[in-house]
Design an enzyme around this catalytic site. Structure first.
Site, PDB file in Angstrom:
ATOM      1  N   ASP A  35      20.156 107.554  -7.192  1.00  0.00           N
ATOM      2  CA  ASP A  35      19.109 106.530  -7.084  1.00  0.00           C
ATOM      3  C   ASP A  35      17.633 107.160  -7.288  1.00  0.00           C
ATOM      4  O   ASP A  35      17.439 108.261  -7.216  1.00  0.00           O
ATOM      5  CB  ASP A  35      18.902 106.285  -5.028  1.00  0.00           C
ATOM      6  CG  ASP A  35      18.008 105.292  -5.068  1.00  0.00           C
ATOM      7  OD1 ASP A  35      18.832 104.221  -4.463  1.00  0.00           O
ATOM      8  OD2 ASP A  35      17.424 104.817  -4.967  1.00  0.00           O
ATOM      9  N   LEU A 154      30.932  91.463  -0.212  1.00  0.00           N
ATOM     10  CA  LEU A 154      30.882  92.323   0.754  1.00  0.00           C
ATOM     11  C   LEU A 154      29.837  91.507   1.777  1.00  0.00           C
ATOM     12  O   LEU A 154      28.691  90.759   1.566  1.00  0.00           O
ATOM     13  CB  LEU A 154      30.207  93.437   0.075  1.00  0.00           C
ATOM     14  CG  LEU A 154      31.161  94.609  -0.664  1.00  0.00           C
ATOM     15  CD1 LEU A 154      30.178  95.677  -0.679  1.00  0.00           C
ATOM     16  CD2 LEU A 154      32.313  94.974   0.355  1.00  0.00           C
ATOM     17  N   ARG A 155      30.016  91.363   3.281  1.00  0.00           N
ATOM     18  CA  ARG A 155      29.461  91.148   4.275  1.00  0.00           C
ATOM     19  C   ARG A 155      28.443  91.912   5.447  1.00  0.00           C
ATOM     20  O   ARG A 155      29.408  92.659   5.641  1.00  0.00           O
ATOM     21  CB  ARG A 155      29.871  89.762   5.137  1.00  0.00           C
ATOM     22  CG  ARG A 155      30.486  88.984   4.681  1.00  0.00           C
ATOM     23  CD  ARG A 155      31.032  88.297   5.081  1.00  0.00           C
ATOM     24  NE  ARG A 155      32.141  88.781   5.618  1.00  0.00           N
ATOM     25  CZ  ARG A 155      33.429  88.287   6.695  1.00  0.00           C
ATOM     26  NH1 ARG A 155      33.268  87.562   7.455  1.00  0.00           N
ATOM     27  NH2 ARG A 155      34.519  89.283   5.731  1.00  0.00           N
ATOM     28  N   LYS A 205      31.015  85.005  -8.206  1.00  0.00           N
ATOM     29  CA  LYS A 205      29.964  85.122  -7.702  1.00  0.00           C
ATOM     30  C   LYS A 205      28.433  84.147  -7.231  1.00  0.00           C
ATOM     31  O   LYS A 205      28.840  83.889  -5.636  1.00  0.00           O
ATOM     32  CB  LYS A 205      29.158  86.677  -8.044  1.00  0.00           C
ATOM     33  CG  LYS A 205      27.754  86.810  -7.703  1.00  0.00           C
ATOM     34  CD  LYS A 205      28.638  87.936  -6.164  1.00  0.00           C
ATOM     35  CE  LYS A 205      27.188  88.034  -4.684  1.00  0.00           C
ATOM     36  NZ  LYS A 205      28.096  88.394  -3.848  1.00  0.00           N
ATOM     37  N   PHE A 250      32.853  79.315   7.649  1.00  0.00           N
ATOM     38  CA  PHE A 250      31.714  78.694   7.355  1.00  0.00           C
ATOM     39  C   PHE A 250      30.934  77.722   7.459  1.00  0.00           C
ATOM     40  O   PHE A 250      30.676  76.450   7.066  1.00  0.00           O
ATOM     41  CB  PHE A 250      31.649  78.965   5.851  1.00  0.00           C
ATOM     42  CG  PHE A 250      30.346  80.102   5.344  1.00  0.00           C
ATOM     43  CD1 PHE A 250      32.077  81.238   6.385  1.00  0.00           C
ATOM     44  CD2 PHE A 250      30.014  80.703   5.066  1.00  0.00           C
ATOM     45  CE1 PHE A 250      31.788  83.072   5.793  1.00  0.00           C
ATOM     46  CE2 PHE A 250      29.165  82.254   5.492  1.00  0.00           C
ATOM     47  CZ  PHE A 250      30.415  83.296   5.192  1.00  0.00           C
ATOM     48  N   ALA A 253      27.111  75.247  12.963  1.00  0.00           N
ATOM     49  CA  ALA A 253      26.120  75.085  12.927  1.00  0.00           C
ATOM     50  C   ALA A 253      25.153  76.015  13.813  1.00  0.00           C
ATOM     51  O   ALA A 253      24.982  76.433  14.189  1.00  0.00           O
ATOM     52  CB  ALA A 253      25.526  73.478  13.505  1.00  0.00           C
ATOM     53  N   GLY A 254      23.913  75.640  12.847  1.00  0.00           N
ATOM     54  CA  GLY A 254      22.720  76.792  13.572  1.00  0.00           C
ATOM     55  C   GLY A 254      21.100  76.477  12.818  1.00  0.00           C
ATOM     56  O   GLY A 254      20.986  75.763  12.522  1.00  0.00           O
ATOM     57  N   GLY A 258      20.053  83.289   6.016  1.00  0.00           N
ATOM     58  CA  GLY A 258      19.531  83.775   5.361  1.00  0.00           C
ATOM     59  C   GLY A 258      19.994  84.826   5.357  1.00  0.00           C
ATOM     60  O   GLY A 258      21.056  84.737   4.645  1.00  0.00           O
ATOM     61  N   CYS A 261      21.290  87.563   0.559  1.00  0.00           N
ATOM     62  CA  CYS A 261      21.953  87.012  -0.589  1.00  0.00           C
ATOM     63  C   CYS A 261      21.898  85.905  -0.597  1.00  0.00           C
ATOM     64  O   CYS A 261      21.547  85.282  -1.938  1.00  0.00           O
ATOM     65  CB  CYS A 261      23.667  87.047  -0.251  1.00  0.00           C
ATOM     66  SG  CYS A 261      23.700  89.079  -0.249  1.00  0.00           S
TER      67      CYS A 261
HETATM   68  C1  UGA Z   1      27.100  86.638   1.980  1.00  0.00           C
HETATM   69  C2  UGA Z   1      28.731  86.504   1.691  1.00  0.00           C
HETATM   70  O1  UGA Z   1      29.132  85.850   2.917  1.00  0.00           O
HETATM   71  C3  UGA Z   1      29.454  87.462   1.048  1.00  0.00           C
HETATM   72  O2  UGA Z   1      30.762  87.183   0.598  1.00  0.00           O
HETATM   73  C4  UGA Z   1      28.564  88.002  -0.863  1.00  0.00           C
HETATM   74  O3  UGA Z   1      29.292  88.833  -1.250  1.00  0.00           O
HETATM   75  C5  UGA Z   1      27.355  88.626   0.812  1.00  0.00           C
HETATM   76  O4  UGA Z   1      26.409  87.350   0.853  1.00  0.00           O
HETATM   77  C6  UGA Z   1      26.362  88.969  -1.239  1.00  0.00           C
HETATM   78  O5  UGA Z   1      26.269  88.284  -2.381  1.00  0.00           O
HETATM   79  O6  UGA Z   1      26.087  90.360  -1.039  1.00  0.00           O
HETATM   80  P1  UGA Z   1      25.618  87.588   3.538  1.00  0.00           P
HETATM   81  O7  UGA Z   1      24.661  87.585   3.287  1.00  0.00           O
HETATM   82  O8  UGA Z   1      25.916  89.395   4.416  1.00  0.00           O
HETATM   83  O9  UGA Z   1      26.965  88.170   3.351  1.00  0.00           O
HETATM   84  O10 UGA Z   1      25.787  86.974   5.272  1.00  0.00           O
HETATM   85  P2  UGA Z   1      27.132  85.949   5.942  1.00  0.00           P
HETATM   86  O11 UGA Z   1      28.228  86.107   6.856  1.00  0.00           O
HETATM   87  O12 UGA Z   1      27.508  85.399   4.952  1.00  0.00           O
HETATM   88  O13 UGA Z   1      25.604  85.359   6.198  1.00  0.00           O
HETATM   89  C7  UGA Z   1      25.281  84.865   5.828  1.00  0.00           C
HETATM   90  C8  UGA Z   1      24.379  83.497   6.770  1.00  0.00           C
HETATM   91  O14 UGA Z   1      24.383  82.584   7.011  1.00  0.00           O
HETATM   92  C9  UGA Z   1      23.698  84.243   7.946  1.00  0.00           C
HETATM   93  O15 UGA Z   1      22.627  84.095   7.909  1.00  0.00           O
HETATM   94  C10 UGA Z   1      24.152  83.784   9.278  1.00  0.00           C
HETATM   95  O16 UGA Z   1      23.800  83.466  10.395  1.00  0.00           O
HETATM   96  C11 UGA Z   1      24.677  82.159   8.573  1.00  0.00           C
HETATM   97  N1  UGA Z   1      25.826  81.484   8.494  1.00  0.00           N
HETATM   98  C12 UGA Z   1      26.984  82.112   8.087  1.00  0.00           C
HETATM   99  C13 UGA Z   1      25.535  80.215   9.379  1.00  0.00           C
HETATM  100  O17 UGA Z   1      24.894  79.870   9.656  1.00  0.00           O
HETATM  101  N2  UGA Z   1      26.719  79.368  10.058  1.00  0.00           N
HETATM  102  C14 UGA Z   1      27.933  80.271   8.721  1.00  0.00           C
HETATM  103  O18 UGA Z   1      29.365  79.386   9.633  1.00  0.00           O
HETATM  104  C15 UGA Z   1      28.201  81.165   8.509  1.00  0.00           C
END
Ligand code: UGA
Length: 431
Positions: A35, A154-155, A205, A250, A253-254, A258, A261
């Protein structure tokens, strides 16, 4: 080196790079992490971990013998034939991805690579980038480098599990030998491997993230309609989710999605389409619905409290989701700014993100725990569904709050429990 391990270079040890490096070490490979941030490399060399991700520090500790850290790109190319690029690609003000860090690596290649290398792109780059890089390599007359697109899924908060137990592995490459060499890195994993061309790998992706974001904006709109017609969106989502074609994931609701990604990738895909002359109408709506959703809580507060001037609102949770300290594009930031703009005082508590919050949410009084946050407040808003908020200390909160209103921005609380404690409860799309 362990029996079947490869020497693998990782350029960029931000979130994706460090998780990828650590998990590849866990799979038995020797990993050289590079890095340009010398402080980060010094911290990692001393045994520190620069980001919060459950299980990561332990896994780095376990695999320390197979991980080395450097600021010199030459070290990576001298020791490793396979080099992953995991630098960040933040959005520019037009919504395009900023690829300057990717191209900084590409332009350094002529001085670095005399032997054969496989360059594996982990960073999320716009569709067409792989072709651009191939053209650039040809222009520089570099013909000893194969380019592979191997997107990450990855989440944050569950990245290690996602890496080690993936739903699929996607490998895009023109050269079969390089494709198979990268596929072999993952050979012990029980997941389908899709070998395809570079543009398809890049698109998979973006399309995956955009689809998931669409699902969230869709259920958020259903929630908003549910509020009008007296249905509970959680029940509606449950009923929809039993249909295998829809699936139950997914559909929570909320107050909007954010993180680093979804907002970035949805904007970038819209931009990729726009740059090639196609107006992606659906994504325009997905983005707009999400922006409005972050602000809906303000109206809910006004409905119960009247004008917000001089009212005190407590935000419970600031991170964009639980189990991370990441505040990028978090709904809390927009919400806090709107509340401050309406003349309210804003207090906040987050179990992990407070040290990072001072810069992200200026003007907010940051507190050490839930009770200090709600002290003297007219309402508490649950913004992030951290496990410790599942059973709030309602009796003690009631002694400290000025008015007894809880807005549940993630439909995380038990409405009956909250109401039984003497609070007015309002969720998102819960009648
Ligand atoms: C997301 C994807 O889920 C991963 O597969 C992907 O690899 C990653 O982006 C990336 O591109 O690197 P991430 O941003 O870590 O992962 O988080 P998520 O768990 O997907 O949640 C994203 C947002 O959606 C959060 O703010 C969460 O609160 C919101 N969310 C998720 C909802 O409002 N409702 C849901 O049912 C699910």
């Amino acid at each position: 080196m362990s029996k079947n391990g490869e020497n693998i270079g990782i350029v960029g040890v931000g979130y994706v790079g460090l998780v990828t490096a650590t998990c590849l070490a866990e799979l038995g490979h020797n990993v050289v992490c590079m890095d340009i941030d010398s402080e980060k490399i010094a911290l990692l060399t001393r045994g520190g971990v620069p980001i919060y991700e459950p299980g990561l520090a332990e896994l780095i500790g376990k695999n320390r013998g197979r991980m080395t850290f450097t600021t010199a790109l030459e070290d990576v190319f001298r020791q490793c034939e396979i080099v992953f690029i995991a630098v960040d690609t933040p959005p520019t003000f037009t919504g395009d991805a900023d690829l300057s860090r990717v191209f900084a690596v590409i332009s350094a290649l002529p001085g670095l690579s005399s032997s054969h290398h496989i360059l594996v792109m982990k960073s999320t780059v716009p569709v067409g980038t792989g072709m651009k890089i191939s053209v650039e390599l040809a222009r520089q007359e570099i013909n000893n480098i194969d380019y592979v697109s191997n997107p990450e899924f990855l989440r944050e908060g569950s990245a290690i599990g996602d890496f080690l137990n993936p739903d699929r592995i996607v490998i895009g490459c023109r050269e079969a030998a390089a494709r198979q060499r990268v596929a072999a890195l993952y050979r012990h994993m029980n997941a389908p491997v899709l070998e395809t061309n570079i543009p398809a790998a890049e698109m998979i992706k973006y399309a995956s993230n955009a689809f998931l974001a669409t699902k969230i904006s869709f259920i958020n709109e259903i929630a908003n309609v549910c509020e009008e017609i007296g249905a509970d969106v959680a029940e509606v989502a449950k009923g929809m989710g039993y249909d295998k074609r829809i699936g139950s994931h997914f559909l929570k609701a909320g107050i909007g999605f954010g993180g680093s990604c979804f907002p970035k990738d949805v904007a970038a895909l819209k931009q990729i389409a726009g740059n090639s002359g196609y107006h992606f109408q659906l994504l325009t709506a997905v983005i707009e619905v999400n922006e409005l959703q972050k602000r809906r809580v303000v109206n809910k507060l006004k409905k119960h409290l009247g004008p917000l001037t001089d009212k005190t609102i407590a935000l419970l949770g600031l991170a964009f989701k639980p189990n991370t300290n990441d505040l990028r594009e978090a709904s809390s930031i927009v919400l806090a700014s709107r509340l401050l703009g309406d003349g309210a005082y804003v207090k906040a508590y987050d179990p992990v993100a407070i040290p990072d919050a001072a810069r992200a949410v200026r003007g907010v009084l940051l507190c050490d725990d839930t009770l200090s946050a709600v002290e003297g407040s007219d309402a508490a808003v649950l913004v992030t569904e951290w496990e410790e908020f599942a059973h709030l200390p309602l009796a003690d909160m009631k002694k400290r709050m000025r008015q007894y209103l809880i807005i549940d921005g993630r439909n995380f609380l038990d409405p009956a429990e909250v109401k039984a404690a003497g609070f007015t409860y309002e969720g998102i799309g819960r009648s």
